[in-house]
Design a protein around this motif. Structure first.
Motif, PDB file in Angstrom:
ATOM      1  N   PHE A  46      45.783  43.167  39.794  1.00 16.51           N
ATOM      2  CA  PHE A  46      45.839  41.906  40.353  1.00 16.51           C
ATOM      3  C   PHE A  46      47.380  41.631  40.580  1.00 16.51           C
ATOM      4  CE2 PHE A  46      42.357  39.897  37.403  1.00 16.51           C
ATOM      5  CZ  PHE A  46      41.553  40.073  38.595  1.00 16.51           C
ATOM      6  N   ASN A  48      48.447  38.771  42.551  1.00 20.24           N
ATOM      7  CA  ASN A  48      48.703  37.384  43.106  1.00 20.24           C
ATOM      8  C   ASN A  48      49.060  36.385  41.985  1.00 20.24           C
ATOM      9  OD1 ASN A  48      48.673  38.297  45.799  1.00 20.24           O
ATOM     10  ND2 ASN A  48      46.554  37.498  45.886  1.00 20.24           N
ATOM     11  N   GLU A  50      47.037  36.331  38.773  1.00 23.20           N
ATOM     12  CA  GLU A  50      45.970  36.067  38.004  1.00 23.20           C
ATOM     13  C   GLU A  50      46.298  36.436  36.798  1.00 23.20           C
ATOM     14  OE1 GLU A  50      44.540  36.553  42.190  1.00 23.20           O
ATOM     15  OE2 GLU A  50      45.861  37.925  40.725  1.00 23.20           O
ATOM     16  N   ASN A  52      45.594  38.663  33.649  1.00 20.48           N
ATOM     17  CA  ASN A  52      45.060  40.030  33.942  1.00 20.48           C
ATOM     18  C   ASN A  52      44.739  41.003  32.526  1.00 20.48           C
ATOM     19  OD1 ASN A  52      47.732  39.976  32.708  1.00 20.48           O
ATOM     20  ND2 ASN A  52      48.283  41.808  34.096  1.00 20.48           N
ATOM     21  N   GLY A  81      39.372  43.709  38.612  1.00 21.26           N
ATOM     22  CA  GLY A  81      39.647  43.095  39.543  1.00 21.26           C
ATOM     23  C   GLY A  81      40.693  43.703  40.487  1.00 21.26           C
ATOM     24  N   SER A  83      43.494  41.949  43.641  1.00 20.49           N
ATOM     25  CA  SER A  83      44.034  40.789  44.344  1.00 20.49           C
ATOM     26  C   SER A  83      45.056  41.296  45.385  1.00 20.49           C
ATOM     27  CB  SER A  83      44.384  39.707  43.961  1.00 20.49           C
ATOM     28  OG  SER A  83      45.509  39.908  42.943  1.00 20.49           O
ATOM     29  N   SER A 102      44.262  39.400  53.291  1.00 19.81           N
ATOM     30  CA  SER A 102      44.178  38.877  51.800  1.00 19.81           C
ATOM     31  C   SER A 102      42.622  39.117  51.258  1.00 19.81           C
ATOM     32  CB  SER A 102      44.256  37.439  52.016  1.00 19.81           C
ATOM     33  OG  SER A 102      43.406  36.668  52.660  1.00 19.81           O
ATOM     34  N   THR A 104      40.598  38.613  46.889  1.00 24.89           N
ATOM     35  CA  THR A 104      40.416  38.576  45.593  1.00 24.89           C
ATOM     36  C   THR A 104      39.212  39.155  45.073  1.00 24.89           C
ATOM     37  OG1 THR A 104      41.976  36.656  45.380  1.00 24.89           O
ATOM     38  CG2 THR A 104      40.644  37.287  43.614  1.00 24.89           C
ATOM     39  N   GLU A 106      36.986  39.854  41.705  1.00 28.66           N
ATOM     40  CA  GLU A 106      36.861  39.912  40.332  1.00 28.66           C
ATOM     41  C   GLU A 106      35.407  40.403  39.992  1.00 28.66           C
ATOM     42  OE1 GLU A 106      38.902  35.929  38.685  1.00 28.66           O
ATOM     43  OE2 GLU A 106      37.683  35.442  40.458  1.00 28.66           O
ATOM     44  N   TYR A 144      33.632  38.193  45.394  1.00 28.37           N
ATOM     45  CA  TYR A 144      34.559  38.505  46.477  1.00 28.37           C
ATOM     46  C   TYR A 144      34.964  37.180  47.001  1.00 28.37           C
ATOM     47  CZ  TYR A 144      33.371  43.397  46.506  1.00 28.37           C
ATOM     48  OH  TYR A 144      33.004  44.602  46.001  1.00 28.37           O
ATOM     49  N   ASN A 146      38.183  34.671  49.265  1.00 24.41           N
ATOM     50  CA  ASN A 146      39.594  34.807  49.966  1.00 24.41           C
ATOM     51  C   ASN A 146      39.848  35.961  50.924  1.00 24.41           C
ATOM     52  OD1 ASN A 146      40.117  32.319  48.620  1.00 24.41           O
ATOM     53  ND2 ASN A 146      41.057  33.412  47.013  1.00 24.41           N
ATOM     54  N   TYR A 147      38.699  36.588  51.290  1.00 22.58           N
ATOM     55  CA  TYR A 147      39.100  37.820  51.952  1.00 22.58           C
ATOM     56  C   TYR A 147      39.185  37.567  53.590  1.00 22.58           C
ATOM     57  CZ  TYR A 147      38.308  41.842  48.563  1.00 22.58           C
ATOM     58  OH  TYR A 147      38.439  42.521  47.441  1.00 22.58           O
TER      59      TYR A 147
END
Length: 217
Positions: A46, A48, A50, A52, A81, A83, A102, A104, A106, A144, A146-147
């Motif tokens: 991670f 960004n 988050e 963890n 995950g 990001s 970009s 994220t 999880e 998935y 914010n890709y």
């Protein structure tokens, strides 16, 4: 499931503390051990900000084919995950950027790590160890978000990876041992960025710290 494993470990550790300890140096050669474990999972991929860390747990089967060497298999369940974010070339603070990237991811996985372990003595029945092996992972959750449009999210839900680790093992007596394991999992690719230096990929990276108890049945 995790709460159940935690209760089992706590009860087992308590019972282990009242089991009479032995002064005999234990030789586990030719013995099978079965155990339960639980601990902390840290997601190192991670980037960004988050959260963890989370709990993780599992079960163990281990066979000592010599006094200092063993083979083991575990069933582990933990969160994972990835990001990442790279701005576009219009950002004045990213001189080497091209397009914006970009994403994220999880997820949760059930992992089956197979390892070979080398133990060496520290003091009496306290031993340290190093291990290396291979894990087969099955994603049970894959989210998935914010890709950016320039990244495909068609990633496999089953994958393998190398596992490495170190730990401590203390034999209370011939039947019972407690242990600490720290294991590193580096898994599947979940994204990338491209800049003037080339392409950089992002993979899931986890470090699992586990406390457990095992029994020679």
């Amino acid at each position: 499931m995790i709460k159940t494993i935690l209760i089992i470990i706590c009860l087992s550790l308590f019972s282990g503390s009242v089991i009479s300890q032995t002064n005999e140096i234990i030789n586990p050669k030719g013995q099978w051990y079965f155990g339960v474990e639980m601990g902390i999972n840290k997601i190192n991929s991670f980037n960004n900000g988050e959260s963890n860390t989370s709990f993780q747990g599992g079960i163990l089967a281990e066979y000592y084919f010599s006094k200092h060497w063993s083979l083991s298999v575990k069933v582990k369940k933990f969160n994972t995950g990835v990001s990442f974010f790279q701005p576009s070339s219009s950002d004045p603070f990213c001189v080497f950027c091209r397009d914006q990237y970009s994403g994220t991811f999880e997820g949760s996985v059930v992992a089956l790590p197979f390892s070979v372990k080398w133990e060496f003595g520290v003091y009496k029945n306290l031993k340290a160890n190093l291990k290396i092996g291979y894990a087969f992972n099955i994603e049970t959750k894959s989210t998935y978000s914010n890709y950016s449009n320039n990244i495909s999210i068609d990633y496999p839900k089953q994958y393998g990876n190398v596992v490495s680790g170190a730990g401590l093992n203390y034999s209370i007596n011939k039947k019972t041992a407690i242990y600490l394991d720290v294991e590193s999992f580096t898994g599947s690719k979940k994204g990338h960025v491209v800049n003037l230096f080339g392409k950089k990929t992002y993979k899931v990276e986890n470090v699992l710290t586990s406390f457990g108890i095992k029994f020679n049945l």
